[in-house]
Write an enzyme that holds these catalytic residues in place. Structure first.
Site, short mmCIF file in Angstrom:
data_model
loop_
_atom_site.label_atom_id
_atom_site.label_comp_id
_atom_site.label_asym_id
_atom_site.label_seq_id
_atom_site.Cartn_x
_atom_site.Cartn_y
_atom_site.Cartn_z
CG ASP A 263 -2.18 0.86 0.98
OD1 ASP A 263 -2.14 1.74 0.07
OD2 ASP A 263 -3.18 0.71 1.70
C1 BGC Z 1 -5.17 3.11 0.38
C2 BGC Z 1 -5.40 2.10 -0.72
C3 BGC Z 1 -5.37 2.81 -2.06
C4 BGC Z 1 -4.07 3.54 -2.22
C5 BGC Z 1 -3.93 4.26 -3.54
C6 BGC Z 1 -3.94 3.95 0.12
O1 BGC Z 1 -3.78 4.95 1.05
O2 BGC Z 1 -5.04 2.44 1.62
O3 BGC Z 1 -6.60 1.44 -0.51
O4 BGC Z 1 -5.55 1.88 -3.08
O5 BGC Z 1 -3.95 4.49 -1.18
O6 BGC Z 1 -4.77 5.33 -3.65
#
Ligand code: BGC
Length: 726
Positions: A263
């Protein structure tokens, strides 16, 4: 020289092998990086051999792809986006109900359709990958991201997610309208303490395997081509550093065909927040060794990884494996052969087209849950000539669409889409929908009534006046995106601002009170349960939400959704998920609150009623590799045609370790005309009665199991019999 990687007659594996052999270490590490495409993308393409960008929108993707085509091997970029209930960051795209709303439909088919449409709209804008579905379990409503989940049940989550994955990925990834799905956040991210986003999750390996991994296993079996690691730690180990989760289970045991991405800056967080690495290099090392392949938004990863290999801390084979998985996915997607450059002329007529909106409408209809309907106050009768629609969510696009659409709330400082860039003219709010449906026969008057962030009650009196002069009140309350989403956890789940006071004042008018909830999560609303005549839970119903709510209110559609997340009476009652472990001492449970939650998992009403009878089991004694068929007669005993969601639960009566008091293991939707009866059969593999034992092994223990079938997880809604596994 025979450039196999350029030749589509070779397999993705052969082409990957050929390409990897030609690449330098730096080029391979570059493929493992994913960066926000709004930040100096030229540098990342030309100097860092970038593998992927996220957050790129509009024509920019084509421009960047063209630049990538001019690099040494012309390796195409894979673009990712959070298109989690439609391509929500693209103005004009079809916005579906939120995942939590869609889950209430218990309709895998509609999820597949929704995902296929999203994939088509995403591909038409030059992107190839959505960070969806979310397989976290929403077991603590304080957590900000509950709206992104399918609710609290692992089995249902696995079923619905698998269909969504198939919808995104299509028959074959090389289909120009397919995109890759991403099962996230791996794992137990919804289980952080107190619903506090990204804090430690106190989950044992046994519990992980019992509750949190099964949906991800289902996703792997459905062929999900990417997985995203969660932010938080489990038992002290950040998920991105958890070799057992990533390498041993996901890659080796489940045979992931695809790659794992961290993530957002997990590598940085491991160093800066979780403090398990004294510097970024160590953090990168831990993450590579654990089995991550791509690194989201950690710019430092590039230098760290190159150095780690050069100094011998990381073997180059590990880089080859990670880079190979990414390249192979790019080959499978056909990115090397036809660059999937978006055809914007086509996009205009397809994105948000009538056919797609129709599915948004149908999915909103099926997502709506009728939670109360005293004295059949709904559907609205012909006698009602004037309706007062009141409440802050009656005409609010942002609250209605929910998180991951309408961009700004996600990154307030750096929105993916500015408010003024978003075309809201095609979003049907609840008020719009009611007005359209009411036509000239019923007069609709409207007032916002109060604010969600201001407890002043000044505006309530004029709403009361409107209500007094009407035959019925439809109050539209709930929450909004500022009260939901990533980094927006709540310590309380009551209605905010003056909403409660508004409802109380409306109730005093004595007019029939219908409450429509537009919200991203269960709210603690016992007053509404006790005082409203009818309650419609519409969640975040998407762009067609207004039409769908109106169709339910006026009886054009008989509601059939069932909630997939239990509502607590107050926050202190949490967690209230239905599949609790036995052993709570005493019968009164908490002494200061009713022992039952407000609304339980699987609950939802219809304008008709259903009766269950004649439950039968194909056998009373089964072996582990048998199948059991459970059948039951369902009769539509009311006056309307309706759809019922028949639910099958099991309970392992005595087991070597504690097991949940009830576990969903199957469900079936059935549509019946008034007066009709039909037999519903659900086939259950006996292997589904397994538990994870003290040695963390999955086994079916011989002994007796209760088999329960009925209309919700409540005991009073279930018929019961017992089988013996021998
Ligand atoms: C979130 C994810 C997301 C990613 C990209 C992160 O902060 O936890 O779910 O896909 O950002 O936007």
């Amino acid at each position: 020289m025979n450039e196999i990687y350029k030749n589509p007659s070779y397999s993705p594996e052969e082409r990957t092998k050929d390409l990897i052999e030609r690449m330098t270490l730096e080029e391979k590490v570059g493929q493992m990086c994913q960066i926000d495409g709004r930040e100096n993308p030229e540098f990342w393409i030309n100097e860092r051999h970038i593998g992927s960008f996220l957050h790129v929108r509009g024509k920019e993707a084509s421009r960047l792809q063209e630049l990538a085509g001019k690099t040494r091997f012309g390796i195409p970029i894979i673009f990712g986006i959070d298109a989690i209930h439609g391509h929500g960051f693209y103005s004009g795209a079809t916005v579906f109900p939120s995942q939590l709303a869609l889950a209430s439909s218990w309709n895998p088919e509609i999820l597949r359709k929704m995902a296929a449409i999203t994939a088509k709209e995403v591909t038409l804008t030059g992107l190839h990958w959505t960070f969806s579905p979310v397989l976290c379990l929403g077991r603590d409503a304080r957590w900000g991201r509950v709206d992104e989940t399918f609710g609290e049940d692992p089995y249902l989550t696995g079923c619905l997610a698998s269909e969504m994955i198939k919808g995104y990925q299509g028959e074959n990834l090389s289909d120009p309208y397919s995109i890759i799905a991403c099962a996230k956040h791996y794992a137990a991210y919804g289980e952080t303490q107190g619903g506090r986003d990204s804090t430690e999750a106190d989950v044992s390996e046994r519990k992980l395997k019992s509750i949190f991994l099964p949906p991800f296993k289902a996703a792997a079996e459905a062929g999900c081509a990417s997985f995203m690691t969660a932010y938080q730690s489990i038992d002290g180990v950040p998920c991105s550093a958890n070799k057992m989760l990533l390498k041993d289970i996901l890659k080796d045991e489940w045979k992931l065909k695809g790659f794992i991405i961290t993530d957002w800056d997990n590598v940085g967080y491991m160093h800066r927040l979780q403090k398990v690495a004294p510097d970024m290099k160590k953090s990168a090392e831990l993450a590579i060794l654990a089995g991550n392949d791509m690194f989201m938004s950690t710019p430092e990863f590039y230098e760290c990884a190159v150095e780690l290999v050069k100094e011998g801390s990381i073997k180059e084979e590990l880089i080859d494996e990670a880079c190979g998985r990414i390249l192979e996915t790019k080959f499978r997607l056909g990115l090397f052969d036809e660059k999937r450059n978006p055809d914007f002329s086509k996009a205009v007529s397809i994105i948000g087209c009538a056919e797609h909106r129709k599915v948004a409408y149908e999915s909103a209809l099926e997502s709506i849950v009728l939670l109360k309907n005293d004295n059949s106050v709904l559907p609205v009768s012909d006698k009602i000539k004037k309706i007062a629609v009141i409440g802050p969510n009656a005409d609010d696009v942002e609250a209605q669409l929910g998180d991951w659409s309408f961009g700004p709330r996600y990154y307030p400082e750096k929105p993916l889409l500015e408010y003024n860039e978003y075309d809201t003219s095609n979003i049907i709010t609840i008020l719009d929908g009611i007005k359209r449906r009411a036509g000239s026969k019923v007069e609709i008057v409207y007032e916002k009534g109060c604010d969600m962030f201001d407890s002043s009650i000044e505006s309530i009196s004029s709403s009361v006046e409107l209500a007094n002069n009407s035959d019925m009140v439809i109050a539209v309350v709930g929450d909004t995106t500022l009260l939901n989403g990533e980094v927006r956890d709540r310590s309380g789940l009551d209605l905010t601002g003056a909403q409660q006071k508004l409802l109380e004042a409306l109730k005093k008018t004595g007019k029939p009170l219908v409450v429509v909830l537009i919200n991203g999560k269960p709210l603690t609303v016992p007053w509404i349960k006790d005082n409203a005549d009818a309650i419609i839970e519409a969640w975040n119903p998407g762009m067609e939400g207004g039409n769908a709510v109106a169709a339910v209110l006026f009886g054009d559609f008989n509601p059939c959704g069932k909630i997939t997340i239990t509502f607590p009476r107050n926050v202190g009652q949490s967690p209230v998920f239905y599949n609790q472990y036995p052993g709570w001492h005493g019968s009164a449970k908490y002494i200061d609150v009713d022992s039952e939650p407000l609304f339980q998992f699987g609950y939802g009403l219809s304008y008709t009623s259903f009766k269950y009878s004649n439950m039968k089991l194909s056998s009373k004694e089964v072996k582990v590799d048998d199948f059991l068929t459970v059948s039951v007669d369902v009769t539509n005993t009311g006056a309307y045609k309706g759809t019922e969601i028949v639910q099958l639960y099991i309970n392992d009566i005595f087991s070597s370790v504690t097991t949940p008091i009830k576990e969903l293991k199957g469900f079936e939707r059935i549509t019946l005309n008034a007066g009709d009866t039909s037999s519903v059969q659900i086939k259950l593999p006996v292997s589904a009665l397994s538990l994870i034992d003290r040695n963390c092994m999955e086994v079916v223990e011989p002994g007796e199991f209760e088999i329960l079938i009925g209309s919700s997880s409540r005991d009073c809604d279930l018929l019961k019999d017992v089988i013996k596994v021998v």
